[in-house]
Structures are given as structure tokens and as C-alpha cells.
Design a protein around this motif. Sequence first.
Motif, PDB file in Angstrom:
ATOM      1  N   ALA A  53       2.664   1.101  -3.706  1.00  0.00           N
ATOM      2  CA  ALA A  53       1.787   1.133  -4.874  1.00  0.00           C
ATOM      3  C   ALA A  53       0.353   1.475  -4.476  1.00  0.00           C
ATOM      4  O   ALA A  53      -0.561   0.668  -4.642  1.00  0.00           O
ATOM      5  CB  ALA A  53       1.833  -0.212  -5.588  1.00  0.00           C
ATOM      6  N   PRO A  54       0.114   2.686  -3.939  1.00  0.00           N
ATOM      7  CA  PRO A  54      -1.240   3.051  -3.516  1.00  0.00           C
ATOM      8  C   PRO A  54      -2.238   3.131  -4.673  1.00  0.00           C
ATOM      9  O   PRO A  54      -3.440   2.954  -4.484  1.00  0.00           O
ATOM     10  CB  PRO A  54      -1.044   4.421  -2.866  1.00  0.00           C
ATOM     11  N   ASP A  55      -1.731   3.393  -5.886  1.00  0.00           N
ATOM     12  CA  ASP A  55      -2.594   3.507  -7.064  1.00  0.00           C
ATOM     13  C   ASP A  55      -2.475   2.296  -7.984  1.00  0.00           C
ATOM     14  O   ASP A  55      -2.881   2.352  -9.150  1.00  0.00           O
ATOM     15  CB  ASP A  55      -2.245   4.780  -7.854  1.00  0.00           C
ATOM     16  N   GLY A  56      -1.916   1.218  -7.477  1.00  0.00           N
ATOM     17  CA  GLY A  56      -1.745   0.020  -8.285  1.00  0.00           C
ATOM     18  C   GLY A  56      -0.303  -0.171  -8.712  1.00  0.00           C
ATOM     19  O   GLY A  56       0.457   0.800  -8.834  1.00  0.00           O
TER      20      GLY A  56
ATOM     21  N   GLU B  97      -3.761   6.596   1.282  1.00  0.00           N
ATOM     22  CA  GLU B  97      -3.521   5.164   1.117  1.00  0.00           C
ATOM     23  C   GLU B  97      -2.163   4.768   1.684  1.00  0.00           C
ATOM     24  O   GLU B  97      -2.024   3.725   2.333  1.00  0.00           O
ATOM     25  CB  GLU B  97      -3.598   4.780  -0.367  1.00  0.00           C
ATOM     26  N   GLN B  98      -1.148   5.598   1.436  1.00  0.00           N
ATOM     27  CA  GLN B  98       0.186   5.293   1.949  1.00  0.00           C
ATOM     28  C   GLN B  98       0.234   5.372   3.473  1.00  0.00           C
ATOM     29  O   GLN B  98       0.885   4.558   4.128  1.00  0.00           O
ATOM     30  CB  GLN B  98       1.223   6.242   1.343  1.00  0.00           C
TER      31      GLN B  98
ATOM     32  N   THR C 124       0.258   9.925   0.935  1.00  0.00           N
ATOM     33  CA  THR C 124      -1.155   9.948   0.587  1.00  0.00           C
ATOM     34  C   THR C 124      -1.944   9.210   1.656  1.00  0.00           C
ATOM     35  O   THR C 124      -1.374   8.532   2.524  1.00  0.00           O
ATOM     36  CB  THR C 124      -1.390   9.279  -0.776  1.00  0.00           C
TER      37      THR C 124
ATOM     38  N   ALA D  64       1.202   1.778 -11.682  1.00  0.00           N
ATOM     39  CA  ALA D  64       1.446   3.215 -11.554  1.00  0.00           C
ATOM     40  C   ALA D  64       2.757   3.534 -10.853  1.00  0.00           C
ATOM     41  O   ALA D  64       3.125   4.701 -10.726  1.00  0.00           O
ATOM     42  CB  ALA D  64       0.289   3.870 -10.787  1.00  0.00           C
ATOM     43  N   VAL D  65       3.476   2.519 -10.408  1.00  0.00           N
ATOM     44  CA  VAL D  65       4.729   2.741  -9.677  1.00  0.00           C
ATOM     45  C   VAL D  65       5.862   2.998 -10.662  1.00  0.00           C
ATOM     46  O   VAL D  65       6.037   2.257 -11.636  1.00  0.00           O
ATOM     47  CB  VAL D  65       5.064   1.522  -8.789  1.00  0.00           C
TER      48      VAL D  65
ATOM     49  N   LEU E 243       0.832  -1.201   0.000  1.00  0.00           N
ATOM     50  CA  LEU E 243       0.000   0.000   0.000  1.00  0.00           C
ATOM     51  C   LEU E 243       0.869   1.255   0.000  1.00  0.00           C
ATOM     52  O   LEU E 243       0.519   2.269  -0.617  1.00  0.00           O
ATOM     53  CB  LEU E 243      -0.921   0.010   1.222  1.00  0.00           C
TER      54      LEU E 243
END
Length: 339
Positions: free
Chosen positions: A171-174, A301-302, A299, A177-178, A168
Motif C-alpha cells: 500500500a505505497p499510496d495508502g 515507495e515499494q 515504485t 488505494a489498494v 509499504l
Amino acid sequence: MPSQPQSDATAQSGHDTSADAAPSPAAKPVVGSALTIVLMATIALAMKGLLAKFVYATGMTVDGLLLLRFMIAMPFFWLGVYLFGKSRPGERKMKPVDIGWGALYGGLFFAAALFDFTAVSLIDVTVSRIVLFTFPAVVMILEVIHKRRLPPVRQVICFVITYVGLMLVLAPDGVGAVSDDLWVGAAWAFGSALTYALYLYFGQRMITVIGSMHFAALINTMAGICMIIYQLIMQRPLNLNVDGVLWTAAISMFCTVIPFFLLYEGIRRIGATQASLISLSGPAMTFFAAWMFLGEVLTIEQFFGFVVVTLGVASLKNKVTLSGLGRLLARPFASGGKP
């Protein structure tokens, strides 16, 4: 190489008897002071990545920082041994076999430091600390392999929770996206976590044999020699400058010499497994400092991943409750700071 020297049965099972067994009333002040010592070391070590960013901002390279850090710290470690190491309990003069094992552990420590500072040069301090923070989980895995026994189901769950939280953060956006730079930086940070866990877990027995101060001086000396050899082979630019040297001197004294003496003394008293748990406060301290001085932010998510990683690592040796986490962090102060 001759077999590693071992102390009595208590020393051989260092973290088992001292960290897992319930301490007697007479031992509580010792345990409390040991946890305080490790917590103080954790605070100092948490600032290392932050100060490294200031070093890199001056133009100095990773190699320049590491070489100078080891060279500045080395004489102060031996000065500490000369002034305080002769009469301390558990300290003894080193033997040739100690030099051999010290070279092995010093090499592991050098690798961990090189990987760590390389990661900090590539990605945010906060993210690199969270990845590095998985080393207590690696310590637990090493314990399972070393003792040849399957881990309890609860520990398996904790491993999964820890690394779900880590994903998480990364790669909070998948995964798609990293950026490549983040993956590379995270790989360096995890390499540091792995080598540091190896060094910490297997080196703890040597601390009980030669003492924490001799161990700190020996390991950092061997790591410094490894750094010199590495630099002679690689011949990379150092880019030394006055500002960078001053920041590196601060890292050497306040984030290396002082906290290492404290950390190894804490490990000598309570073992690497318990000491590694206290480090769970390190990423939180780094996150706050990086936000305040570098403007780094996570973020939502992070940040959630950061909380998950923290709870996962804390739960490796304590039941998954916030109250249990609070009790762990409060233990250093339970004895009123008595030595």
C-alpha cells in the motif's frame, strides 16, 4: 498418530546447536558448504514464480501446473534416493511412522504450494515474493511459541520493521488505494508463508532422522497425493497444452527437484532457522528476473519497502548493520567452496 521420531540431543535442537553456536574451526568448511548449498537452492527457487507466469500465459491453470509439477518431479525424487540416498550419511530406510509424519508435512507443503501459485496467478511475481519472504519471521515466531519464551526486544523490533516494509510494498499510496485483487493475492501469498514456515520449522527434525533425500522424496510424494485428492474433489479445469507442459517440466526439474535436494541437505547441516536467513536473497533475485523478463517494476515507495523487509528479516538473527548482512551472504564462499 505415534510421536514423531527424534534423533539424539543435537538433532532435537537442530537449529539451536548448529545455527546459533559458534562453529569450531573443523566445522567451518561444513558450514560454509552448507550455506553455499542453501544459496544455490534459493537462486533456483527464486525463478519458480517467474516461470509460472509463462505457464499461465499459455492458458494452463494453477491446478494444471501443480498437478503436472508434482507428477513430473515425483519419480525423479525417488530416482535420486535410489542412486545416491543409500550410502549418504544420515540416510536410512523409512518406517511406517515416517509415512504418517510425512503425510502431515506433505499436506502442509501442498497447501503452501497451492497458496503460492495462486498468489502468482493474481498479482505480480515481485510483490508475491516479498510477501512470501516474510516466512523467516514466521519461523522465528514459531520458535518463540514452541520454546515458550518471550522474544528479545531486538526481535520484536525486527518483526515490526519487516511488516512496516511489507505494508509499504502493498500500500505505497495508502490502504484505501489498494485494489481488492492485490489484497486477495497478498492474502494467498501470506497463507503460503505461514504454511511453509510451519512445514519447514517442524519438519526439520524429521530431516535429521531419515535424511534429506528421503525427506524430499517423501514430502513431495505426499504433496502430490494431496494434489490428486484435491483435484478429484474440486474437478477444476487443467487446460494442459504443449507449451505449458514444457514450462512446467522446467519448473519441476530446475525449481523443484534439484533445489529441494540442495535445500534439505543444507537444513540437515545447519537447521531451518539459519537456512531461512539465506533465503533473504531470493526476492532480490526474483525482482531482477521479473524486471528483465516480465517488465515488472516497483515504485520508489515499494522499493524502499522491499529494502526494509529485507533488512528486517536479515536482522532477526543478525544485528541491524549492512556489514552484518554482507558477512552473512559472504559466508558460503569463505571456505573456498570446499565440501
